[in-house]
Design a protein around this motif. Sequence first.
Motif, PDB file in Angstrom:
ATOM      1  N   LEU A 296     -26.842  20.682  -0.293  1.00 42.72           N
ATOM      2  CA  LEU A 296     -26.123  19.595   0.350  1.00 42.72           C
ATOM      3  C   LEU A 296     -24.727  19.561  -0.247  1.00 42.72           C
ATOM      4  O   LEU A 296     -24.567  19.677  -1.469  1.00 42.72           O
ATOM      5  CB  LEU A 296     -26.817  18.255   0.110  1.00 42.72           C
ATOM      6  N   ALA A 297     -23.721  19.428   0.584  1.00 39.28           N
ATOM      7  CA  ALA A 297     -22.342  19.300   0.113  1.00 39.28           C
ATOM      8  C   ALA A 297     -21.853  17.902   0.486  1.00 39.28           C
ATOM      9  O   ALA A 297     -21.847  17.532   1.667  1.00 39.28           O
ATOM     10  CB  ALA A 297     -21.445  20.361   0.743  1.00 39.28           C
ATOM     11  N   LEU A 298     -21.484  17.112  -0.530  1.00 36.70           N
ATOM     12  CA  LEU A 298     -20.972  15.762  -0.302  1.00 36.70           C
ATOM     13  C   LEU A 298     -19.459  15.791  -0.442  1.00 36.70           C
ATOM     14  O   LEU A 298     -18.923  16.190  -1.488  1.00 36.70           O
ATOM     15  CB  LEU A 298     -21.581  14.787  -1.318  1.00 36.70           C
ATOM     16  N   VAL A 299     -18.772  15.377   0.609  1.00 35.92           N
ATOM     17  CA  VAL A 299     -17.313  15.490   0.679  1.00 35.92           C
ATOM     18  C   VAL A 299     -16.669  14.128   0.416  1.00 35.92           C
ATOM     19  O   VAL A 299     -17.062  13.116   1.020  1.00 35.92           O
ATOM     20  CB  VAL A 299     -16.865  16.016   2.053  1.00 35.92           C
ATOM     21  N   PHE A 300     -15.696  14.100  -0.487  1.00 41.47           N
ATOM     22  CA  PHE A 300     -14.874  12.917  -0.728  1.00 41.47           C
ATOM     23  C   PHE A 300     -13.409  13.292  -0.486  1.00 41.47           C
ATOM     24  O   PHE A 300     -12.958  14.355  -0.929  1.00 41.47           O
ATOM     25  CB  PHE A 300     -15.011  12.424  -2.172  1.00 41.47           C
ATOM     26  N   ARG A 301     -12.709  12.418   0.199  1.00 42.96           N
ATOM     27  CA  ARG A 301     -11.284  12.642   0.448  1.00 42.96           C
ATOM     28  C   ARG A 301     -10.453  11.739  -0.449  1.00 42.96           C
ATOM     29  O   ARG A 301     -10.759  10.550  -0.623  1.00 42.96           O
ATOM     30  CB  ARG A 301     -10.955  12.339   1.910  1.00 42.96           C
ATOM     31  N   ALA A 302      -9.373  12.307  -1.022  1.00 47.04           N
ATOM     32  CA  ALA A 302      -8.454  11.514  -1.837  1.00 47.04           C
ATOM     33  C   ALA A 302      -7.855  10.390  -0.995  1.00 47.04           C
ATOM     34  O   ALA A 302      -7.583  10.593   0.201  1.00 47.04           O
ATOM     35  CB  ALA A 302      -7.342  12.406  -2.386  1.00 47.04           C
ATOM     36  N   PRO A 303      -7.659   9.211  -1.567  1.00 43.95           N
ATOM     37  CA  PRO A 303      -7.914   8.844  -2.966  1.00 43.95           C
ATOM     38  C   PRO A 303      -9.272   8.213  -3.177  1.00 43.95           C
ATOM     39  O   PRO A 303      -9.523   7.632  -4.229  1.00 43.95           O
ATOM     40  CB  PRO A 303      -6.811   7.813  -3.225  1.00 43.95           C
ATOM     41  N   HIS A 304     -10.167   8.315  -2.164  1.00 45.10           N
ATOM     42  CA  HIS A 304     -11.449   7.614  -2.217  1.00 45.10           C
ATOM     43  C   HIS A 304     -12.521   8.497  -2.839  1.00 45.10           C
ATOM     44  O   HIS A 304     -13.488   8.900  -2.185  1.00 45.10           O
ATOM     45  CB  HIS A 304     -11.848   7.158  -0.816  1.00 45.10           C
ATOM     46  N   SER A 305     -12.335   8.814  -4.105  1.00 48.01           N
ATOM     47  CA  SER A 305     -13.310   9.595  -4.865  1.00 48.01           C
ATOM     48  C   SER A 305     -13.267   9.135  -6.312  1.00 48.01           C
ATOM     49  O   SER A 305     -12.395   8.350  -6.704  1.00 48.01           O
ATOM     50  CB  SER A 305     -12.978  11.098  -4.789  1.00 48.01           C
ATOM     51  N   TYR A 306     -14.196   9.617  -7.099  1.00 46.76           N
ATOM     52  CA  TYR A 306     -14.249   9.240  -8.514  1.00 46.76           C
ATOM     53  C   TYR A 306     -12.946   9.598  -9.220  1.00 46.76           C
ATOM     54  O   TYR A 306     -12.409   8.818 -10.011  1.00 46.76           O
ATOM     55  CB  TYR A 306     -15.437   9.937  -9.185  1.00 46.76           C
ATOM     56  N   THR A 307     -12.418  10.785  -8.954  1.00 49.76           N
ATOM     57  CA  THR A 307     -11.206  11.243  -9.630  1.00 49.76           C
ATOM     58  C   THR A 307      -9.929  10.782  -8.942  1.00 49.76           C
ATOM     59  O   THR A 307      -8.841  10.904  -9.513  1.00 49.76           O
ATOM     60  CB  THR A 307     -11.176  12.776  -9.719  1.00 49.76           C
ATOM     61  N   GLY A 308     -10.046  10.302  -7.698  1.00 52.90           N
ATOM     62  CA  GLY A 308      -8.849   9.998  -6.918  1.00 52.90           C
ATOM     63  C   GLY A 308      -8.303  11.212  -6.193  1.00 52.90           C
ATOM     64  O   GLY A 308      -7.276  11.118  -5.506  1.00 52.90           O
ATOM     65  N   GLU A 309      -8.984  12.354  -6.313  1.00 56.66           N
ATOM     66  CA  GLU A 309      -8.578  13.604  -5.658  1.00 56.66           C
ATOM     67  C   GLU A 309      -9.612  13.970  -4.600  1.00 56.66           C
ATOM     68  O   GLU A 309     -10.652  13.323  -4.474  1.00 56.66           O
ATOM     69  CB  GLU A 309      -8.490  14.726  -6.692  1.00 56.66           C
ATOM     70  N   ASP A 310      -9.345  15.053  -3.863  1.00 55.19           N
ATOM     71  CA  ASP A 310     -10.387  15.630  -3.017  1.00 55.19           C
ATOM     72  C   ASP A 310     -11.502  16.145  -3.920  1.00 55.19           C
ATOM     73  O   ASP A 310     -11.237  16.827  -4.928  1.00 55.19           O
ATOM     74  CB  ASP A 310      -9.829  16.785  -2.183  1.00 55.19           C
ATOM     75  N   VAL A 311     -12.728  15.807  -3.568  1.00 56.32           N
ATOM     76  CA  VAL A 311     -13.892  16.214  -4.375  1.00 56.32           C
ATOM     77  C   VAL A 311     -14.989  16.688  -3.437  1.00 56.32           C
ATOM     78  O   VAL A 311     -15.223  16.085  -2.379  1.00 56.32           O
ATOM     79  CB  VAL A 311     -14.419  15.043  -5.237  1.00 56.32           C
ATOM     80  N   VAL A 312     -15.663  17.765  -3.837  1.00 55.96           N
ATOM     81  CA  VAL A 312     -16.887  18.198  -3.153  1.00 55.96           C
ATOM     82  C   VAL A 312     -17.965  18.379  -4.216  1.00 55.96           C
ATOM     83  O   VAL A 312     -17.730  19.036  -5.242  1.00 55.96           O
ATOM     84  CB  VAL A 312     -16.686  19.512  -2.377  1.00 55.96           C
ATOM     85  N   GLU A 313     -19.127  17.764  -3.982  1.00 52.83           N
ATOM     86  CA  GLU A 313     -20.266  17.923  -4.888  1.00 52.83           C
ATOM     87  C   GLU A 313     -21.357  18.713  -4.179  1.00 52.83           C
ATOM     88  O   GLU A 313     -21.781  18.347  -3.075  1.00 52.83           O
ATOM     89  CB  GLU A 313     -20.800  16.570  -5.330  1.00 52.83           C
ATOM     90  N   PHE A 314     -21.795  19.797  -4.808  1.00 49.97           N
ATOM     91  CA  PHE A 314     -22.857  20.634  -4.269  1.00 49.97           C
ATOM     92  C   PHE A 314     -24.171  20.253  -4.957  1.00 49.97           C
ATOM     93  O   PHE A 314     -24.290  20.369  -6.176  1.00 49.97           O
ATOM     94  CB  PHE A 314     -22.553  22.112  -4.496  1.00 49.97           C
ATOM     95  N   GLN A 315     -25.129  19.804  -4.179  1.00 53.97           N
ATOM     96  CA  GLN A 315     -26.444  19.448  -4.699  1.00 53.97           C
ATOM     97  C   GLN A 315     -27.419  20.560  -4.328  1.00 53.97           C
ATOM     98  O   GLN A 315     -27.664  20.809  -3.141  1.00 53.97           O
ATOM     99  CB  GLN A 315     -26.908  18.112  -4.134  1.00 53.97           C
ATOM    100  N   THR A 316     -27.948  21.207  -5.350  1.00 57.59           N
ATOM    101  CA  THR A 316     -28.840  22.349  -5.161  1.00 57.59           C
ATOM    102  C   THR A 316     -30.110  22.120  -5.966  1.00 57.59           C
ATOM    103  O   THR A 316     -30.273  21.088  -6.624  1.00 57.59           O
ATOM    104  CB  THR A 316     -28.168  23.647  -5.629  1.00 57.59           C
ATOM    105  N   HIS A 317     -31.011  23.106  -5.945  1.00 57.29           N
ATOM    106  CA  HIS A 317     -32.124  23.066  -6.883  1.00 57.29           C
ATOM    107  C   HIS A 317     -31.561  23.139  -8.312  1.00 57.29           C
ATOM    108  O   HIS A 317     -30.521  23.731  -8.543  1.00 57.29           O
ATOM    109  CB  HIS A 317     -33.087  24.216  -6.619  1.00 57.29           C
ATOM    110  N   GLY A 318     -32.289  22.495  -9.221  1.00 56.45           N
ATOM    111  CA  GLY A 318     -31.698  22.252 -10.536  1.00 56.45           C
ATOM    112  C   GLY A 318     -31.988  23.276 -11.611  1.00 56.45           C
ATOM    113  O   GLY A 318     -31.915  22.942 -12.799  1.00 56.45           O
ATOM    114  N   SER A 319     -32.306  24.498 -11.242  1.00 55.83           N
ATOM    115  CA  SER A 319     -32.534  25.493 -12.295  1.00 55.83           C
ATOM    116  C   SER A 319     -31.209  25.952 -12.890  1.00 55.83           C
ATOM    117  O   SER A 319     -30.183  26.005 -12.193  1.00 55.83           O
ATOM    118  CB  SER A 319     -33.277  26.710 -11.730  1.00 55.83           C
ATOM    119  N   PRO A 320     -31.178  26.284 -14.182  1.00 55.90           N
ATOM    120  CA  PRO A 320     -29.938  26.774 -14.788  1.00 55.90           C
ATOM    121  C   PRO A 320     -29.381  27.996 -14.072  1.00 55.90           C
ATOM    122  O   PRO A 320     -28.160  28.127 -13.928  1.00 55.90           O
ATOM    123  CB  PRO A 320     -30.357  27.109 -16.222  1.00 55.90           C
TER     124      PRO A 320
END
Length: 438
Positions: free
Chosen positions: A71-95
Amino acid sequence: MTRLGLEDTIAAISTAPGAGGIGVVRVSGEDALRVADAMFAGRRAPGRTPGGRFLYGRVLDASGDVVDESLALVFRAPHSYTGEDVVEFQTHGSPAVLNRVLARALEAGARPAKPGEFTLRAYVNGRLDLAQAEAVLSLVNAQTDTARRQATLGLTGALANRVALIQSRVTRVLAAVQAMLDYPEEGVPEEDRETPLALAAQDLEALIASSRAGQLATRGARLALIGRPNAGKSSLLNALLGYERSIVTPVAGTTRDYLEAQLELAGVPITLVDTAGLRDTDDAIEAAGVRQAVALAGGADLILHLEDGSSPREDAALDTPADRTLHVRTKADLPPAWADAATLPVSAVTGAGLPALREAIRARLLGDAARGEAWLTTERQGDAARRALGHVQAARALPDELATLELEEALRALNDLTGRDVTEDVVDAVFRNFCVGK
């Protein structure tokens, strides 16, 4: 802030090390969407997706092979944690998966994030003040619900709101004093000077009183049990824990090395330290344990000085600081050989006196701060509050025409507390304690 590399796009694994059901790789910066487009395949590219949307697809390596579903969660600046464009990739959690997703983000143009760099960007971009950034670190490290609650209050801006009220009072007085310089014959009315300064000093004293409690709730406290052999140290440690952690025998000198155990008390993570009995001895090993006990007591946040209440009282074996010592009369289930109102009677056998002892420990560690809101949680914050109070008190003692400098210095110290006016060295010192990924 160019020196900090904030113009780069950064990436890091943002979930804890080890295997898990879900893992997160975060990418932030002006090229975050381009990096995401290069590594993600789905029905829509992240770069063409509005902020706040999830996309389902796959992370692909440079040759087009599938790394994992994502899953890719898209945030557009300035509405993100950092205030920048952010994308978070949620995958299976193996190292293996997370490391490969991170490697792909770096191949696509991101660089590895430094410790705390995501939160640093939030601070630089005005999403958080410095006190809120420190609250993020406290929340990540919280071991108890009290620490979590205080970190959450700090993150919501409760501390900044308390500081802002103090600043408004000091600013009001500064404005009145400066106006008086133009019309010296009028002076500054008490309601425009002494009343707001007294309230500012009162609020600062309350904040400072919370500083030690806030730091202990965050980092934990060390509590050393000391006393002569057979004073009941190991028995009390087991009673406080609720299970047998330390060996208990009637043989004096059973405990020669120190023993540590963890518990939570009044919302503070506590390390209990059971030490060797304090006495003169020719046994080299036992003597080393006695020296170690004295050293451990010296470095403890609180000392429980135990004395056997069923045997004739001996002189205190160690002169300990009164403000860091609770005196405990043990074996209260046996006929008393002496009594002293300054000691707390406790029985490790029956549990009598344990609730009172726990409350006394809470009071010594937290004091009145336990009933307050939005504690100071770092030494940096406490130092800034103490400096502000010193300048406020100095201003109260000076005539109107001489108080301006002290009031200005008080405002600078308050700005330091929330990070409005701090040097890059201070910022670096705060963020170097963060983990990578936050």
